[in-house]
Write a protein that holds these residues in place. Structure first.
Motif: not given
Ligand SMILES: Cc1ncc(COP(=O)(O)O)c(C=O)c1O
Length: 387
Positions: A200-227
Motif C-alpha cells: 500500500l502506497s501512502i503519502s503524508a501530505h495528503k493527510l495533513y502531514g508534511p510533504k516529502g514523506i510517505g510509506a510503502l506498507y509491505v506485508r510480512k505474513d500470509n503471504p510474506r511479500v518481498s520487494v
C-alpha cells in the motif's frame, strides 16, 4: 463570519500541515536532531524513539504491524518500489502485471518502464464511473501474472475501487495486490488484513502531514511479500529504502496518521455533506452540470464536475479567489485533457470542462457557500460568452 480569501478547495492536491502535527515535529529539528541509525548515544535513540512511535501510529491507521511500514519520500516513490521491486523480485515466477488506465502517473510510468524492460502489462479499462470490471480483471490473469496494482481512490474523480473484491481475486490466484492509497488513506477506514492488500502506497501530505514523506506498507505474513530496492546505500528500512531517515517528517507523518484515525469518521461525514450540497446547488442554478466519477463509491471530500459550454481553464482564470483544480494537479505540466476523464468515455469536451473541488479539515460552511456563489457567477458568464 468573515472568510479569508482565497478559499482553498484543492485538498486532493495537498493538505496543510495540521498545527498539532507541526507542534509534534518541531522538537525534532534542533533538539532531538539525532540520526535514527546512530543508536550508540541518546541523540540517536531519541530520534529512533520518534520514528518507532510514528511507525506504530501509521501501522495502526491501516491495521498493519510496525515493521511492515517502510518510509519513502512519498507515494510516487512507494509506487515505483511496488511495481519495479515486485517485477524484479518475482521475475522467476512471471513477467505480467495488471493495472488500470486511470492510475496516477507514478504507477503508469512505472508500468511503462517495466514494458521497456520486457515485462508485459495489461491496462484495464474503466466504466463511465471510473471503476474496473471484475470479470475483465479475472480474464486478464495468466499463470505469469505476479502483480495487480489498482488505486484505492482516484485523485481526480474520487472513485473508489472495489478493494475487497480485488483483494479476494488476487489472493485466490496467489498474486500480489498493490494499491495506491495516497488519496484514500486517512480519509476512509482501510484495513490491509480485511482487504488482502499486500502493498500500500501512502503519502503524508495528503493527510495533513508534511510533504516529502510517505510509506510503502509491505506485508510480512500470509503471504510474506518481498520487494527489490530501487535505491541503494546504507541498508535502511530493511534494505528496501536506503537513506538517512527524515525524522521530523516521519514524526509528523505519524502524528497526522493518529489524528486521522481519531477524526476520520466525523470529518468524512461532514465533508460528504458539503460535497452533496455543492453538487445540489450548482445543479439547480446552472444548466448542464455533470458529476464525474461514481455517485456513491467516492471519496467523501472530492467533487469533480463538468459544466457544459465552459472550459475549466477559463474558470481558474476567473476565480482567483477560490483555489480549485482543472483536472489533476499532479499533471499541470500536461496541457492535454485529463487521461482519467477521457477514460470514462465522454469525450474531450467533458474532460476539458472538468473542475475538481476538494474539501478538507479546515473547510467551513461559509467557504462552501462562498465557493458555490462564485462558481455559479462564473458559469453564467462563461456560458453566456459561449452562446
Ligand atoms: C493517487 C496518487 N498517487 C500518487 C501521488 C504522488 O504522491 P506524492 O506527492 O507523495 O509523491 C499522488 C499525489 O499527487 C496521488 O494522488
Amino acid at each position: 463570519m468573515t472568510i479569508k480569501l482565497p478559499v482553498y478547495l484543492d485538498y486532493n492536491a495537498t493538505t496543510p500541515v495540521d498545527k498539532r502535527v507541526l507542534a509534534e515535529m518541531l522538537p525534532y529539528f534542533c533538539e532531538n536532531f539525532g540520526n535514527a541509525a546512530s543508536t550508540t548515544h541518546s541523540f540517536g535513540n531519541q530520534a529512533l524513539a520518534g520514528v518507532s512511535r510514528a511507525r506504530q501510529q501509521i501501522a495502526s491507521l491501516i491495521n498493519a504491524k510496525s515493521d511492515e511500514i517502510i518510509f519513502t519520500s512519498g507515494a510516487t516513490e512507494s509506487d515505483n518500489i511496488a511495481l519495479l521491486g515486485v517485477a524484479e523480485r518475482y521475475a522467476y515466477k512471471g513477467d505480467h502485471i495488471i493495472t488500470c488506465v486511470t492510475e496516477h502517473k507514478a504507477v503508469l510510468d512505472s508500468a511503462k518502464r517495466l514494458e521497456q524492460l520486457g515485462k508485459r502489462v495489461t491496462y484495464l479499462p474503466v466504466d463511465r464511473y471510473g471503476q474496473i470490471n471484475l470479470d475483465q480483471l479475472r480474464a486478464a490473469i495468466t499463470p505469469q501474472t505476479i502483480l495487480i496494482s489498482i488505486m484505492a481512490a482516484n485523485n481526480e474523480i474520487g472513485t473508489l475501487a472495489p478493494l475487497r473484491e480485488i483483494g479476494r481475486i488476487a489472493r485466490e490466484h496467489g498474486i500480489i495486490f498493490h494499491t495506491d492509497g495516497a488519496q484514500y488513506t486517512g480519509h476512509l477506514p482501510l484495513d490491509v488484513e480485511a482487504l488482502n492488500i499486500d502493498l500500500l502506497s501512502i503519502s503524508a501530505h495528503k493527510l495533513y502531514g508534511p510533504k516529502g514523506i510517505g510509506a510503502l506498507y509491505v506485508r510480512k505474513d500470509n503471504p510474506r511479500v518481498s520487494v527489490a530496492p530501487v535505491i541503494f546505500g546504507g541498508g535502511h528500512e530493511q534494505g528496501i529504502r536506503s537513506g538517512t531517515l527524515n525524522v521530523p517528517a516521519i514524526v509528523g507523518f505519524g502524528a497526522a496518521a493518529e489524528l486521522c484515525q481519531a477524526e476520520l469518521a466525523e470529518e468524512a461525514q461532514r465533508l460528504r455533506g458539503y460535497c452533496a450540497k455543492i453538487l445540489r446547488e450548482l445543479s439547480q442554478a446552472i444548466e448542464g452540470v455533470e458529476l464525474n466519477g461514481h455517485p456513491s463509491e467516492r471519496l467523501p471530500h472530492n467533487l469533480n464536475i463538468s459544466i457544459k459550454g465552459t472550459r475549466s481553464s477559463d474558470f481558474t482564470g476567473l476565480l482567483g479567489d477560490i483555489a480549485i483544480s482543472a483536472g489533476s494537479a499532479c499533471n499541470t505540466a500536461n496541457p492535454n485533457p485529463s487521461h482519467v476523464i477521457c477514460a470514462l468515455g465522454f469525450g474531450n469536451d467533458r474532460a476539458l470542462s472538468s473542475l475538481r473541488i476538494s474539501l478538507g479539515r479546515t473547510t467551513t460552511l461559509e467557504e462552501v457557500d462562498y465557493a458555490i456563489g462564485r462558481i455559479i457567477e462564473a458559469s453564467k458568464v462563461l456560458q453566456l460568452v459561449a452562446c
